[in-house]
Design a protein around this motif. Structure first.
Motif, mmCIF file in Angstrom:
data_model
loop_
_atom_site.group_PDB
_atom_site.id
_atom_site.type_symbol
_atom_site.label_atom_id
_atom_site.label_comp_id
_atom_site.label_asym_id
_atom_site.label_seq_id
_atom_site.Cartn_x
_atom_site.Cartn_y
_atom_site.Cartn_z
ATOM 1 N N PHE A 166 19.489 -12.570 -14.352
ATOM 2 C CA PHE A 166 20.886 -12.994 -14.445
ATOM 3 C C PHE A 166 21.759 -12.207 -13.474
ATOM 4 N N VAL A 167 21.635 -10.898 -13.491
ATOM 5 C CA VAL A 167 22.457 -10.052 -12.626
ATOM 6 C C VAL A 167 22.125 -10.297 -11.161
ATOM 7 N N ALA A 168 20.853 -10.411 -10.827
ATOM 8 C CA ALA A 168 20.455 -10.647 -9.444
ATOM 9 C C ALA A 168 21.007 -11.976 -8.932
ATOM 10 N N ALA A 169 20.899 -13.022 -9.750
ATOM 11 C CA ALA A 169 21.365 -14.339 -9.313
ATOM 12 C C ALA A 169 22.877 -14.357 -9.130
ATOM 13 N N PHE A 170 23.623 -13.788 -10.069
ATOM 14 C CA PHE A 170 25.078 -13.804 -9.949
ATOM 15 C C PHE A 170 25.557 -12.930 -8.795
ATOM 16 N N THR A 171 24.884 -11.811 -8.544
ATOM 17 C CA THR A 171 25.285 -10.945 -7.440
ATOM 18 C C THR A 171 25.092 -11.644 -6.101
ATOM 19 N N VAL A 172 23.933 -12.253 -5.887
ATOM 20 C CA VAL A 172 23.681 -12.951 -4.620
ATOM 21 C C VAL A 172 24.524 -14.225 -4.532
ATOM 22 N N ALA A 173 24.811 -14.858 -5.687
ATOM 23 C CA ALA A 173 25.669 -16.045 -5.684
ATOM 24 C C ALA A 173 27.067 -15.700 -5.186
ATOM 25 N N LEU A 174 27.592 -14.537 -5.582
ATOM 26 C CA LEU A 174 28.886 -14.106 -5.065
ATOM 27 C C LEU A 174 28.846 -13.920 -3.554
ATOM 28 N N LEU A 175 27.693 -13.510 -3.051
ATOM 29 C CA LEU A 175 27.550 -13.296 -1.612
ATOM 30 C C LEU A 175 27.660 -14.582 -0.817
ATOM 31 N N ILE A 176 27.029 -15.650 -1.288
ATOM 32 C CA ILE A 176 27.000 -16.890 -0.503
ATOM 33 C C ILE A 176 28.077 -17.885 -0.918
ATOM 34 N N PRO B 248 31.035 -38.649 -1.824
ATOM 35 C CA PRO B 248 29.824 -39.255 -1.242
ATOM 36 C C PRO B 248 29.748 -39.134 0.270
ATOM 37 N N ARG B 249 30.876 -39.246 0.965
ATOM 38 C CA ARG B 249 30.859 -39.155 2.427
ATOM 39 C C ARG B 249 30.810 -37.720 2.920
ATOM 40 N N ALA B 250 31.270 -36.805 2.090
ATOM 41 C CA ALA B 250 31.226 -35.402 2.473
ATOM 42 C C ALA B 250 29.935 -34.713 2.046
ATOM 43 N N MET B 251 29.151 -35.340 1.182
ATOM 44 C CA MET B 251 27.978 -34.685 0.623
ATOM 45 C C MET B 251 26.946 -34.253 1.667
ATOM 46 N N PRO B 252 26.649 -35.038 2.717
ATOM 47 C CA PRO B 252 25.702 -34.527 3.720
ATOM 48 C C PRO B 252 26.141 -33.203 4.326
ATOM 49 N N GLY B 253 27.408 -33.071 4.680
ATOM 50 C CA GLY B 253 27.900 -31.808 5.215
ATOM 51 C C GLY B 253 27.877 -30.695 4.187
ATOM 52 N N ILE B 254 28.202 -31.018 2.943
ATOM 53 C CA ILE B 254 28.160 -30.016 1.877
ATOM 54 C C ILE B 254 26.731 -29.516 1.676
ATOM 55 N N MET B 255 25.771 -30.437 1.683
ATOM 56 C CA MET B 255 24.377 -30.051 1.506
ATOM 57 C C MET B 255 23.885 -29.197 2.666
ATOM 58 N N THR B 256 24.327 -29.507 3.879
ATOM 59 C CA THR B 256 23.921 -28.706 5.031
ATOM 60 C C THR B 256 24.394 -27.268 4.885
ATOM 61 N N GLY B 257 25.657 -27.079 4.508
ATOM 62 C CA GLY B 257 26.171 -25.732 4.303
ATOM 63 C C GLY B 257 25.464 -25.008 3.171
ATOM 64 N N THR B 258 25.161 -25.729 2.110
ATOM 65 C CA THR B 258 24.466 -25.113 0.979
ATOM 66 C C THR B 258 23.051 -24.695 1.368
ATOM 67 N N ALA C 241 23.249 -21.510 3.320
ATOM 68 C CA ALA C 241 23.603 -20.391 2.447
ATOM 69 C C ALA C 241 22.408 -19.958 1.598
ATOM 70 N N LEU C 242 21.664 -20.911 1.057
ATOM 71 C CA LEU C 242 20.490 -20.564 0.254
ATOM 72 C C LEU C 242 19.413 -19.911 1.116
#
Length: 296
Positions: A150-160, A200-210, A213-214
């Motif tokens: 839990f702590v590891a995931a939330f800490t890295v989530a804040l990073l990205i 729906p039209r922004a989702m490809p760009g959102i997925m690319t950024g995600t 980040a991952l």
């Protein structure tokens, strides 16, 4: 006709110079691309060769061991996958929700500009600072334990999270305003327009950024070290509050061993496994992104 000859010659000379510069720039760009690709290919080939004979089923399904020939990667592998899944569940809705609010609902005032400036600054903060934040917030203040999933995931989530927000904002901003106006003209509400037209039209760009980040998140070690995540665990995490290690931490620990077998063979097998997991996660996200592109 004679008076036009100098102008024609000048135009011809200018055209030749422009074409020469165009060809030179194209070759320079190609060389820059090849340098990066070839260097990466050589590095990957070298690591792949070192992993031959070490990367097998026993390596993937066994816990760590002081004997390099019995060393396994299973706890770190499962730990990294669990952390990444939890990070995705945290950052995607929070990042997209924040981007939608800032782009579609927030007024263009000083407070919004202040928030935008801070998000941009947070995207460039070193990862070790987020590790200290996770240590102070989740471990010391909330007392959620050292080095847990839990702590590891939330800490890295804040990073990205700032990266996800910025990329989602850019994708939402790229949707033509005429499509919003057409939706409003048909009687749709603002939320219906966002849900059925903008997202729906922004989702490809959102997925690319995600995806990007991952990809950064899976290789982070500094935040995990700061929250006291163990470099080696011998059991698979079975809850969100179990102690967890990650693949980069385990690889770093193996690299510090004096045995040559650990420093080359076992480490190379761990690196190849990390790259395969990263490419698999990215491929799944790319497939989802392409499906959204086909729908739109």
């Amino acid at each position: 006709m004679a008076a036009d000859t100098p102008d024609a010659a000048a135009d011809s000379g200018f055209g030749r110079v422009s074409r020469t510069k165009d060809v030179a720039f194209r070759l320079l760009a190609l060389a820059a691309t090849l340098v990066g690709i070839v260097s990466l290919a050589v590095l990957l080939a070298n690591v792949a060769v070192d992993s031959i004979g070490w990367l097998d089923w026993q390596f993937l399904t066994s816990p760590p061991h002081p004997n390099p020939y019995e060393a396994g990667f299973l706890p770190a592998l499962i730990g990294s996958i669990a952390i990444m899944l939890l990070i995705a569940l945290i950052t995607f809705p929070l990042g997209v929700g924040a981007a939608v609010y800032l782009e579609e609902y927030a007024s263009d005032g000083y407070l919004t500009k202040f928030i935008q400036l801070n998000i941009a600054n947070l995207a460039g903060v070193p990862s070790v600072v987020y590790g200290l934040l996770g240590l102070g917030l989740f471990v010391s203040l909330l007392n959620l334990g050292y080095g847990t999933v839990f702590v590891a995931a939330f800490t890295v989530a804040l990073l990205i999270l700032p990266i996800v927000i910025i990329s989602a904002q850019e994708a939402i901003r790229a949707v033509p305003d005429s499509q919003r106006q057409a939706s409003y003209g048909m009687g749709a509400t603002k939320w219906q327009t966002i849900r059925n037209v903008v997202l729906p039209r922004a989702m490809p760009g959102i997925m690319t950024g995600t995806i990007l980040a991952l990809g950064r998140a899976i290789g982070e070690t500094a935040p995990l070290i700061m929250i006291a995540a163990p470099t080696t665990v011998f059991g698979v995490p079975n809850s969100l509050f179990s102690k967890v290690s990650a693949m980069p931490l385990q690889i770093y620990n193996w690299a510090s061993y004096p045995e040559t077998e650990f420093q080359y063979g076992v480490v190379a097998a761990g690196v190849v496994t990390l790259l395969v997991v990263l490419l698999t996660i990215n491929s799944i996200a790319i497939i989802i992104r392409n499906r959204y592109q086909q729908r739109t």
